[in-house]
Design an enzyme around this catalytic site. Structure first.
Site, short mmCIF file in Angstrom:
data_model
loop_
_atom_site.label_atom_id
_atom_site.label_comp_id
_atom_site.label_asym_id
_atom_site.label_seq_id
_atom_site.Cartn_x
_atom_site.Cartn_y
_atom_site.Cartn_z
CD GLU A 290 8.43 -7.80 -2.16
OE1 GLU A 290 8.96 -7.80 -1.02
OE2 GLU A 290 7.63 -6.89 -2.18
CD GLU A 384 3.47 -7.66 -2.14
OE1 GLU A 384 3.66 -8.95 -2.90
OE2 GLU A 384 3.94 -7.23 -1.15
#
Length: 463
Positions: A290, A384
């Site tokens: 991320e 995710e």
């Protein structure tokens, strides 16, 4: 004199492709010399721990239960000084009736890497003559093979080597597919939730296609002990492979949010992972979990990808590589942007996909609309998501989660849910205290989100 029994021509080629199926499996032995030398030490993936039998007594044996019938193509024995001069490698369907697949009367210790052919649920090394006055001792007993029956029995058997075709993920036959599965929590905190029983349940009871192995870099992760965490990832790749699941190797950079901060570490890590596992068909590389922060623009992420992808490709030319996107892999939405920054300036590499993460309790219509639009222009993999808020906690929003999953099914976008652990937050599927002993199958130890996601992973795949 060594006698490999009924080795077929071409077995060497098959051996290279067959996965390790013995690691972490139940194992028994005829005797144990002392505490700390139990038979499980021979299948733990470590060459610094070992099984040792009682000293001065013949015969002795060690037996591993593979959990189901397997076609066995290779057995690798790493002996301690206390080796066997005469021994047999045997297979059995039931643990009672044994067939020899290899026999020798001239063993000299060190490493015996044996090409064999045989079938059975159980594999036994049966020593009849010691090479020293001591007993028998193995650092590692490794068995390689595939589940008997073959065909489309597991996701990897059905699909083989994946590749990106256009903007979709395709199997080796060119069919567009969708993978569905679970992400681990950080393996520095919840490695105890990833064991033989839990992964048996994930593959068999949950019927998952893919395990995402989340290795944090900071927060007590990789940077604190690169050797330890690299070895954990190696082990988990082998465990996923043995169960016929795909394995996403998640370089879980998060804080700091600039992937360039860990570029040198990433080069080292992915070089070793790609060198070790390039013969497998089930590995995918997620190179930046991320990316986040105002200074971490798409050009920064793109430059990072351009520097790291060739490191992987040098050793593994075939595996899909998953590239994180701006603002916590939101395609830029959480930073006020959208997918157009990628469409107009894509990563210059083949066989890649872009990642999208969402949490249904936090990410509503704008994120869903962006994902829908982007999926018609870019290859997307949802590596995710959660049914709760972006913290992985709070109330579940199953209605919005289902909207996302319906869209992902419609557009054949693969997904992985966060997370397969017993963390206290609502996003962890197991109730606190479930790990490491379980049980992991069924719904008895699942939180509400766990029951919901298990039901959706278990529905039939379209392979």
């Amino acid at each position: 004199m060594a006698l490999p029994l009924a080795v077929p021509s071409g077995a060497g080629a098959r051996q290279a492709a067959d996965p390790l199926v013995s690691q972490g499996r139940p194992v028994t032995a005829s005797s144990v010399e002392a505490a700390g030398l139990e038979p499980g030490k021979a299948v733990d993936g470590s060459t610094s721990t070992r099984w040792a039998s009682a000293e001065g007594v013949d015969p002795q044996w060690i037996r591993v239960d593979l959990g189901a019938a397997h076609d066995v193509s290779r057995v690798r024995l790493t002996w301690e000084a206390a080796h066997a001069t005469a021994y047999r490698v045997q297979t059995s369907p039931d643990g009672s009736t044994w067939s020899d697949v290899y026999a020798t009367t001239s063993g000299d210790g060190a490493v015996d890497d044996l090409t064999v052919t045989g079938a059975g649920r159980y594999v036994r090394v049966h020593g009849t003559q010691r090479g020293t006055p001591y007993g028998y001792s193995l650092w590692e007993l490794e068995v390689y093979g595939t589940p008997t029956g073959g065909g489309g029995g597991t996701p990897v058997q059905a699909n083989g080597q994946l590749r990106v075709c256009g903007i979709k993920l395709c199997n080796e036959h060119g069919k567009q597919i969708q993978l569905r599965g679970m992400s681990s929590h950080g393996i520095q905190w919840y490695n105890q939730c990833l064991n033989t029983a839990s992964l048996d349940a994930l593959a068999g009871d949950w019927k998952a296609d893919v395990l995402r192995i989340s290795m944090y870099i900071q927060e007590g992760g990789y940077e604190t002990d690169p050797r330890l965490f690299t070895d954990r990832v190696h082990s988990l790749i082998e465990m996923a492979t043995a169960r016929g699941m795909y394995a996403i190797v998640d370089w879980h950079m998060l804080t700091p949010g600039d992937p360039m901060y860990n570029l040198s570490r990433a080069r080292t890590f992915f070089t070793e992972i790609a060198q070790r596992h390039n013969g497998k068909k089930n590995v995918l590389y997620e190179i930046a979990n991320e990316p986040n922060g105002d200074a971490v623009t798409w050009p920064v992420i793109r430059d990072y990808a351009h520097q790291l992808i060739p490191v992987i490709r040098q050793h593994d030319p075939d595996a899909p590589i998953l590239v994180g996107t701006r603002a916590w892999s939101s395609l830029g939405v959480s930073g006020g942007g959208d997918e157009s920054e990628i469409v107009s300036n894509p990563v210059n590499a083949a066989n890649i996909m872009y990642t999208f993460h969402f949490y249904a309790g936090s990410h509503g219509a704008e994120y869903l609309t962006t994902l829908s639009r982007a999926a018609d222009r870019l290859p997307i993999f949802v590596t995710e998501f959660g049914t709760q808020s972006a913290s992985g906690d709070g109330a579940d929003n199953f209605a919005r989660s289902q909207q996302y999953l319906d869209l992902l099914a419609q557009k054949k976008i693969s997904w992985v849910n966060w997370n397969f652990s017993d963390d206290f937050r609502t996003g962890a599927v197991f109730t606190t205290g479930t790990c490491p002993n379980g049980s992991f199958a069924g719904t008895g130890n699942l939180k509400e989100a766990g029951v919901w996601i298990r039901d959706r992973i278990r529905t039939a795949d379209d392979f």
